[in-house]
Enzyme design. Structure first.
Site, PDB file in Angstrom:
ATOM      1  N   HIS A 208       0.792  -1.237   0.000  1.00 50.66           N
ATOM      2  CA  HIS A 208       0.000   0.000   0.000  1.00 50.66           C
ATOM      3  C   HIS A 208       0.820   1.280   0.000  1.00 50.66           C
ATOM      4  O   HIS A 208       0.252   2.376  -0.056  1.00 50.66           O
ATOM      5  CB  HIS A 208      -0.947   0.033   1.202  1.00 50.66           C
TER       6      HIS A 208
HETATM    7  C1  UD1 Z   1      -2.264   5.789   5.409  1.00 52.70           C
HETATM    8  C2  UD1 Z   1      -0.977   6.396   5.941  1.00 52.70           C
HETATM    9  C3  UD1 Z   1       0.129   5.340   5.918  1.00 52.70           C
HETATM   10  C4  UD1 Z   1      -0.302   4.075   6.620  1.00 52.70           C
HETATM   11  C5  UD1 Z   1      -1.617   3.590   6.065  1.00 52.70           C
HETATM   12  C6  UD1 Z   1      -2.093   2.408   6.863  1.00 52.70           C
HETATM   13  C7  UD1 Z   1      -0.524   8.788   5.516  1.00 52.70           C
HETATM   14  C8  UD1 Z   1       0.283   9.737   4.730  1.00 52.70           C
HETATM   15  N1  UD1 Z   1      -0.509   7.508   5.123  1.00 52.70           N
HETATM   16  O1  UD1 Z   1      -2.043   5.463   4.052  1.00 52.70           O
HETATM   17  O2  UD1 Z   1       1.276   5.844   6.561  1.00 52.70           O
HETATM   18  O3  UD1 Z   1       0.709   3.109   6.427  1.00 52.70           O
HETATM   19  O4  UD1 Z   1      -2.592   4.641   6.160  1.00 52.70           O
HETATM   20  O5  UD1 Z   1      -2.928   1.575   6.123  1.00 52.70           O
HETATM   21  O6  UD1 Z   1      -1.139   9.185   6.481  1.00 52.70           O
HETATM   22  N2  UD1 Z   1      -9.439   4.194   1.511  1.00 52.70           N
HETATM   23  C9  UD1 Z   1     -10.653   3.550   1.583  1.00 52.70           C
HETATM   24  N3  UD1 Z   1     -11.141   3.254   2.827  1.00 52.70           N
HETATM   25  C10 UD1 Z   1     -10.487   3.551   3.964  1.00 52.70           C
HETATM   26  C11 UD1 Z   1      -9.253   4.180   3.871  1.00 52.70           C
HETATM   27  C12 UD1 Z   1      -8.737   4.500   2.646  1.00 52.70           C
HETATM   28  O7  UD1 Z   1     -11.286   3.264   0.576  1.00 52.70           O
HETATM   29  O8  UD1 Z   1     -11.001   3.238   5.053  1.00 52.70           O
HETATM   30  C13 UD1 Z   1      -8.873   4.510   0.182  1.00 52.70           C
HETATM   31  C14 UD1 Z   1      -9.284   5.877  -0.331  1.00 52.70           C
HETATM   32  O9  UD1 Z   1      -9.473   5.768  -1.700  1.00 52.70           O
HETATM   33  C15 UD1 Z   1      -8.063   6.725  -0.066  1.00 52.70           C
HETATM   34  C16 UD1 Z   1      -6.908   5.726  -0.173  1.00 52.70           C
HETATM   35  O10 UD1 Z   1      -7.459   4.493   0.268  1.00 52.70           O
HETATM   36  O11 UD1 Z   1      -7.936   7.753  -0.997  1.00 52.70           O
HETATM   37  C17 UD1 Z   1      -5.719   6.089   0.671  1.00 52.70           C
HETATM   38  O12 UD1 Z   1      -6.091   6.311   2.029  1.00 52.70           O
HETATM   39  P1  UD1 Z   1      -5.219   7.271   2.970  1.00 52.70           P
HETATM   40  O13 UD1 Z   1      -5.667   7.186   4.363  1.00 52.70           O
HETATM   41  O14 UD1 Z   1      -5.145   8.642   2.383  1.00 52.70           O
HETATM   42  O15 UD1 Z   1      -3.776   6.701   2.850  1.00 52.70           O
HETATM   43  P2  UD1 Z   1      -3.267   5.203   3.079  1.00 52.70           P
HETATM   44  O16 UD1 Z   1      -2.657   4.742   1.812  1.00 52.70           O
HETATM   45  O17 UD1 Z   1      -4.315   4.389   3.704  1.00 52.70           O
HETATM   46  N1  UDP Z   2      -3.585  -5.723   8.927  1.00 50.78           N
HETATM   47  C1  UDP Z   2      -4.858  -6.253   9.125  1.00 50.78           C
HETATM   48  N2  UDP Z   2      -5.575  -6.671   8.031  1.00 50.78           N
HETATM   49  C2  UDP Z   2      -5.076  -6.604   6.763  1.00 50.78           C
HETATM   50  C3  UDP Z   2      -3.776  -6.078   6.575  1.00 50.78           C
HETATM   51  C4  UDP Z   2      -3.069  -5.635   7.686  1.00 50.78           C
HETATM   52  O1  UDP Z   2      -5.319  -6.353  10.259  1.00 50.78           O
HETATM   53  O2  UDP Z   2      -5.779  -7.007   5.823  1.00 50.78           O
HETATM   54  C5  UDP Z   2      -2.834  -5.216  10.098  1.00 50.78           C
HETATM   55  C6  UDP Z   2      -1.499  -5.871  10.362  1.00 50.78           C
HETATM   56  O3  UDP Z   2      -1.649  -6.947  11.246  1.00 50.78           O
HETATM   57  C7  UDP Z   2      -0.668  -4.748  10.973  1.00 50.78           C
HETATM   58  C8  UDP Z   2      -1.300  -3.483  10.440  1.00 50.78           C
HETATM   59  O4  UDP Z   2      -2.543  -3.860   9.846  1.00 50.78           O
HETATM   60  O5  UDP Z   2      -0.773  -4.718  12.384  1.00 50.78           O
HETATM   61  C9  UDP Z   2      -0.418  -2.829   9.425  1.00 50.78           C
HETATM   62  O6  UDP Z   2      -1.098  -1.776   8.832  1.00 50.78           O
HETATM   63  P1  UDP Z   2      -0.687  -1.181   7.429  1.00 50.78           P
HETATM   64  O7  UDP Z   2       0.149  -2.150   6.693  1.00 50.78           O
HETATM   65  O8  UDP Z   2      -1.936  -0.713   6.802  1.00 50.78           O
HETATM   66  O9  UDP Z   2       0.116   0.135   7.832  1.00 50.78           O
HETATM   67  P2  UDP Z   2       1.638   0.410   8.251  1.00 50.78           P
HETATM   68  O10 UDP Z   2       2.008  -0.501   9.350  1.00 50.78           O
HETATM   69  O11 UDP Z   2       2.485   0.236   7.037  1.00 50.78           O
HETATM   70  O12 UDP Z   2       1.603   1.838   8.654  1.00 50.78           O
END
Ligand code: UD1
Ligand code: UDP
Length: 363
Positions: A208
């Protein structure tokens, strides 16, 4: 002595997971606090499912911010959270990690002279283009209490001139969360039978990072490497919504669907994910938290990035950094498949939640 008014702010999947040990410690000690959810993550399987799995109470405030470009998302959180802080005047605000929710909250608190406590302080990838690296550095430099997981993260903070009196090395709350929930997951989760997969018979993939999936050529390269791996291995892929969105936008859906042995599923809850992770032969990921969890669960990890802010996992031998080239990815997989799974994780004793609360209540 008057008790401090504590606010805990979270916004995304990893923050909910990594703050859950702190929240359960508050509950155990019957300490009052207010929980604020920015709504950065909002889909059922990125948000509510974790409240249920981890038995976290409903937030006191829901900001409902949702997605958006980096600046707008950060700005919206800043505007909304400042109003709450002005009304409630907490003594201390606690945040975890490196998301836009964290930095926006940190900025709002600091400008109002509210004490700021940062869990997972001092992590550095030394890759300045990563949005999270910007959030981490800025948040650390305006925090009053920096909860660093390891000596390496403490050193990073000292090297940037942060005063040592503010730094507390307390391990990582992911250890508390993983150890507590893996035993529940083993009993409760039926994900292996639901997906019809067997222990050690599949790889688990997550993806992601913005710098991996928002650039078409990079995403295409990763997908073609996965296709190559799928010639020999079954890969289970709970796809992050950002990745699903970008696969669609870049018209790569057909390419992904055609890959035999690739099982794309929606993101799963924490218990299901831990079960999938613990039973995988190997994990491929660009996630931060998953590099830590695989280290704790003794599952080999191959990190699809050029850098990591978790160098401890490389040192103990649970993880390799392979970048995005097909050859280095496949070589990394072969190397990690040969690995003896006997390393000791470096992220503390699983009591980080207690240690954070011990310090917070004295603010
Ligand atoms: C964010 C964080 C990242 C973290 C990740 C965890 C920042 C800069 N990034 O990235 O550090 O590792 O969360 O997963 O804060 N979306 C959905 N449903 C949701 C959430 C997101 O559909 O519940 C989709 C939307 O299209 C959105 C895209 O995912 O535009 C990205 O979501 P966003 O929270 O902006 O960034 P992440 O890639 O999730
Ligand atoms: N995770 C989860 N379901 C999923 C993928 C990840 O519960 O389908 C959990 C995983 O166990 C870990 C956390 O989400 O604790 C990691 O989150 P993510 O990779 O979104 O963010 P990051 O750690 O890179 O910020």
């Amino acid at each position: 002595m008057q008790k401090p008014q504590i606010h805990i702010v979270l916004g995304t999947r990893p923050e909910i997971i990594k703050l859950s040990p702190v929240l359960s410690e508050f509950k155990r000690r019957r300490i009052r606090y207010k929980l604020i959810h920015t709504g950065q993550h909002y889909s059922l399987n990125m948000d509510k499912i974790f409240f249920k799995d981890l038995m976290i109470p409903e937030p006191d405030y829901l900001l409902g911010v949702g997605p958006g470009p980096q600046g707008s998302q950060t700005g919206k959180i800043l505007i909304k959270i400042e109003k709450i802080f002005l009304k409630e005047r907490p003594d201390v605000v606690l945040v975890e990690g490196d998301t836009n929710s964290v930095f926006a909250t940190a900025l709002a608190a600091t400008k109002l002279k509210i004490k700021l406590a940062h869990v997972e302080a001092g992590l550095r990838s030394f890759y300045g283009e990563m949005p999270e690296e910007i959030n981490r550095i800025l948040t650390d430099h305006i925090s009053d209490y920096l909860f660093a997981p390891t000596q390496i993260s403490k050193e990073n903070l000292l090297n940037e001139g942060i005063d040592k009196s503010k730094i507390f090395v307390i391990g990582n709350t992911i250890v508390d969360a993983t150890l507590k929930n893996i035993s529940i997951a083993v009993k409760k989760s039926k994900i292996l039978s639901r997906l019809n997969v067997l222990k050690d018979n599949y790889f688990l993939l997550t993806l992601h990072r913005m710098e991996n999936v928002d650039i078409k050529e990079r995403l295409k390269d990763i997908i073609s490497s996965i296709k190559e791996l799928c010639k020999n291995y079954l890969v289970v892929f709970p796809a992050h919504p950002r990745t699903t969105k970008m696969i669609n936008e870049f018209n790569l859906t057909k390419n992904v669907k055609k890959i035999k042995n690739l099982r794309v599923i929606d993101p799963v809850g924490y218990l299901d994910f831990l079960k999938l992770e613990a039973n995988a032969r190997l994990v491929l990921t660009d996630s931060g938290g998953i590099q830590e969890e695989t280290c704790i669960l003794n599952v080999p990890c191959v990190t699809l990035r050029e850098n990591t802010e978790r160098p401890e996992t490389i040192t103990v031998g649970s993880n390799v950094i392979v970048g995005l080239k097909q050859k280095t990815i496949i070589d990394g997989v072969h190397k990690m498949l040969k690995k003896k799974r006997n390393w000791k994780h470096p992220f503390g004793d699983g009591k980080s939640g207690q240690k954070i609360v011990d310090i917070l209540i004295k603010v």
